[in-house]
Design a protein around this motif. Sequence first.
Motif, PDB file in Angstrom:
ATOM      1  N   PRO A  33      42.813  76.688  31.978  1.00  0.00           N
ATOM      2  CA  PRO A  33      41.351  77.123  32.616  1.00  0.00           C
ATOM      3  C   PRO A  33      41.275  76.715  33.991  1.00  0.00           C
ATOM      4  O   PRO A  33      41.548  75.710  34.237  1.00  0.00           O
ATOM      5  CB  PRO A  33      40.364  76.866  31.542  1.00  0.00           C
ATOM      6  N   GLY A  34      40.731  77.293  34.873  1.00  0.00           N
ATOM      7  CA  GLY A  34      40.530  77.053  36.186  1.00  0.00           C
ATOM      8  C   GLY A  34      41.619  77.169  37.248  1.00  0.00           C
ATOM      9  O   GLY A  34      41.581  76.823  38.437  1.00  0.00           O
ATOM     10  N   LYS A  35      42.808  77.303  36.591  1.00  0.00           N
ATOM     11  CA  LYS A  35      43.897  77.562  37.482  1.00  0.00           C
ATOM     12  C   LYS A  35      44.019  78.801  37.968  1.00  0.00           C
ATOM     13  O   LYS A  35      43.962  79.816  37.118  1.00  0.00           O
ATOM     14  CB  LYS A  35      45.135  77.111  36.987  1.00  0.00           C
ATOM     15  N   PRO A  36      44.869  79.503  38.977  1.00  0.00           N
ATOM     16  CA  PRO A  36      44.917  80.937  39.464  1.00  0.00           C
ATOM     17  C   PRO A  36      46.160  81.123  38.589  1.00  0.00           C
ATOM     18  O   PRO A  36      47.176  80.493  38.361  1.00  0.00           O
ATOM     19  CB  PRO A  36      45.108  80.851  40.890  1.00  0.00           C
ATOM     20  N   LEU A  37      46.224  82.724  38.248  1.00  0.00           N
ATOM     21  CA  LEU A  37      47.229  83.148  37.489  1.00  0.00           C
ATOM     22  C   LEU A  37      48.544  83.323  38.509  1.00  0.00           C
ATOM     23  O   LEU A  37      48.407  83.535  39.621  1.00  0.00           O
ATOM     24  CB  LEU A  37      47.022  84.499  37.220  1.00  0.00           C
ATOM     25  N   PRO A  38      49.955  83.007  38.066  1.00  0.00           N
ATOM     26  CA  PRO A  38      50.858  83.234  39.141  1.00  0.00           C
ATOM     27  C   PRO A  38      51.130  84.506  39.556  1.00  0.00           C
ATOM     28  O   PRO A  38      50.584  85.723  38.857  1.00  0.00           O
ATOM     29  CB  PRO A  38      51.829  82.598  38.127  1.00  0.00           C
ATOM     30  N   PRO A  39      51.992  84.923  40.601  1.00  0.00           N
ATOM     31  CA  PRO A  39      52.545  86.005  41.008  1.00  0.00           C
ATOM     32  C   PRO A  39      53.236  86.975  39.942  1.00  0.00           C
ATOM     33  O   PRO A  39      53.716  86.090  38.907  1.00  0.00           O
ATOM     34  CB  PRO A  39      53.161  85.961  42.332  1.00  0.00           C
ATOM     35  N   THR A  40      53.164  88.300  39.908  1.00  0.00           N
ATOM     36  CA  THR A  40      54.115  88.990  39.088  1.00  0.00           C
ATOM     37  C   THR A  40      55.220  89.229  39.755  1.00  0.00           C
ATOM     38  O   THR A  40      55.640  89.195  40.810  1.00  0.00           O
ATOM     39  CB  THR A  40      53.239  90.276  38.783  1.00  0.00           C
ATOM     40  N   ASP A  41      56.317  89.837  39.016  1.00  0.00           N
ATOM     41  CA  ASP A  41      57.505  90.095  39.478  1.00  0.00           C
ATOM     42  C   ASP A  41      57.700  91.293  40.128  1.00  0.00           C
ATOM     43  O   ASP A  41      58.416  91.373  41.324  1.00  0.00           O
ATOM     44  CB  ASP A  41      58.407  90.507  38.235  1.00  0.00           C
ATOM     45  N   LYS A  42      56.824  92.060  40.136  1.00  0.00           N
ATOM     46  CA  LYS A  42      56.629  93.527  41.253  1.00  0.00           C
ATOM     47  C   LYS A  42      55.181  93.656  41.307  1.00  0.00           C
ATOM     48  O   LYS A  42      54.117  93.569  40.759  1.00  0.00           O
ATOM     49  CB  LYS A  42      57.379  94.463  40.439  1.00  0.00           C
ATOM     50  N   PRO A  43      55.113  94.466  42.607  1.00  0.00           N
ATOM     51  CA  PRO A  43      53.751  94.764  42.923  1.00  0.00           C
ATOM     52  C   PRO A  43      53.095  95.735  41.892  1.00  0.00           C
ATOM     53  O   PRO A  43      53.722  96.359  41.367  1.00  0.00           O
ATOM     54  CB  PRO A  43      53.759  95.525  44.578  1.00  0.00           C
ATOM     55  N   GLY A  44      51.694  95.583  41.665  1.00  0.00           N
ATOM     56  CA  GLY A  44      51.116  96.494  40.725  1.00  0.00           C
ATOM     57  C   GLY A  44      51.033  96.129  39.506  1.00  0.00           C
ATOM     58  O   GLY A  44      50.357  96.381  38.743  1.00  0.00           O
ATOM     59  N   GLN A  45      51.504  94.913  39.127  1.00  0.00           N
ATOM     60  CA  GLN A  45      51.500  94.611  37.615  1.00  0.00           C
ATOM     61  C   GLN A  45      50.534  93.533  37.581  1.00  0.00           C
ATOM     62  O   GLN A  45      49.973  93.167  38.468  1.00  0.00           O
ATOM     63  CB  GLN A  45      52.858  93.670  37.279  1.00  0.00           C
ATOM     64  N   GLY A  46      49.923  93.139  36.397  1.00  0.00           N
ATOM     65  CA  GLY A  46      48.891  92.219  36.100  1.00  0.00           C
ATOM     66  C   GLY A  46      49.158  91.367  34.958  1.00  0.00           C
ATOM     67  O   GLY A  46      50.386  91.341  34.377  1.00  0.00           O
ATOM     68  N   TRP A  47      48.142  90.726  34.546  1.00  0.00           N
ATOM     69  CA  TRP A  47      48.162  89.561  33.170  1.00  0.00           C
ATOM     70  C   TRP A  47      47.038  89.946  32.370  1.00  0.00           C
ATOM     71  O   TRP A  47      46.019  90.264  32.659  1.00  0.00           O
ATOM     72  CB  TRP A  47      47.979  88.204  33.533  1.00  0.00           C
ATOM     73  N   LYS A  48      47.635  90.221  31.027  1.00  0.00           N
ATOM     74  CA  LYS A  48      46.790  90.498  29.887  1.00  0.00           C
ATOM     75  C   LYS A  48      46.745  89.421  28.767  1.00  0.00           C
ATOM     76  O   LYS A  48      47.924  89.103  28.360  1.00  0.00           O
ATOM     77  CB  LYS A  48      47.104  91.921  29.442  1.00  0.00           C
ATOM     78  N   LYS A  49      45.457  89.180  28.401  1.00  0.00           N
ATOM     79  CA  LYS A  49      45.574  88.163  27.420  1.00  0.00           C
ATOM     80  C   LYS A  49      46.250  88.489  26.095  1.00  0.00           C
ATOM     81  O   LYS A  49      45.744  89.623  25.452  1.00  0.00           O
ATOM     82  CB  LYS A  49      44.203  87.813  27.367  1.00  0.00           C
ATOM     83  N   SER A  50      46.761  87.918  25.430  1.00  0.00           N
ATOM     84  CA  SER A  50      47.498  88.274  24.260  1.00  0.00           C
ATOM     85  C   SER A  50      46.811  87.637  23.034  1.00  0.00           C
ATOM     86  O   SER A  50      45.899  86.821  23.170  1.00  0.00           O
ATOM     87  CB  SER A  50      48.959  88.300  24.243  1.00  0.00           C
TER      88      SER A  50
END
Length: 50
Positions: A33-50
Amino acid sequence: MVNKPGEKPPGGTYEQVGPRGGKTTHAPIHHKPGKPLPPTDKPGQGWKKS
């Protein structure tokens, strides 16, 4: 909900997803918590909580 790289969502395990929300081959990450999510491998991708 898909989070973009650089956002600071709640902590937990996140999976990298494609532009339409589909899974990618990237391994899940353990986000603090409180840290930024890292970059993704390709543009347009994102992060989803599992």
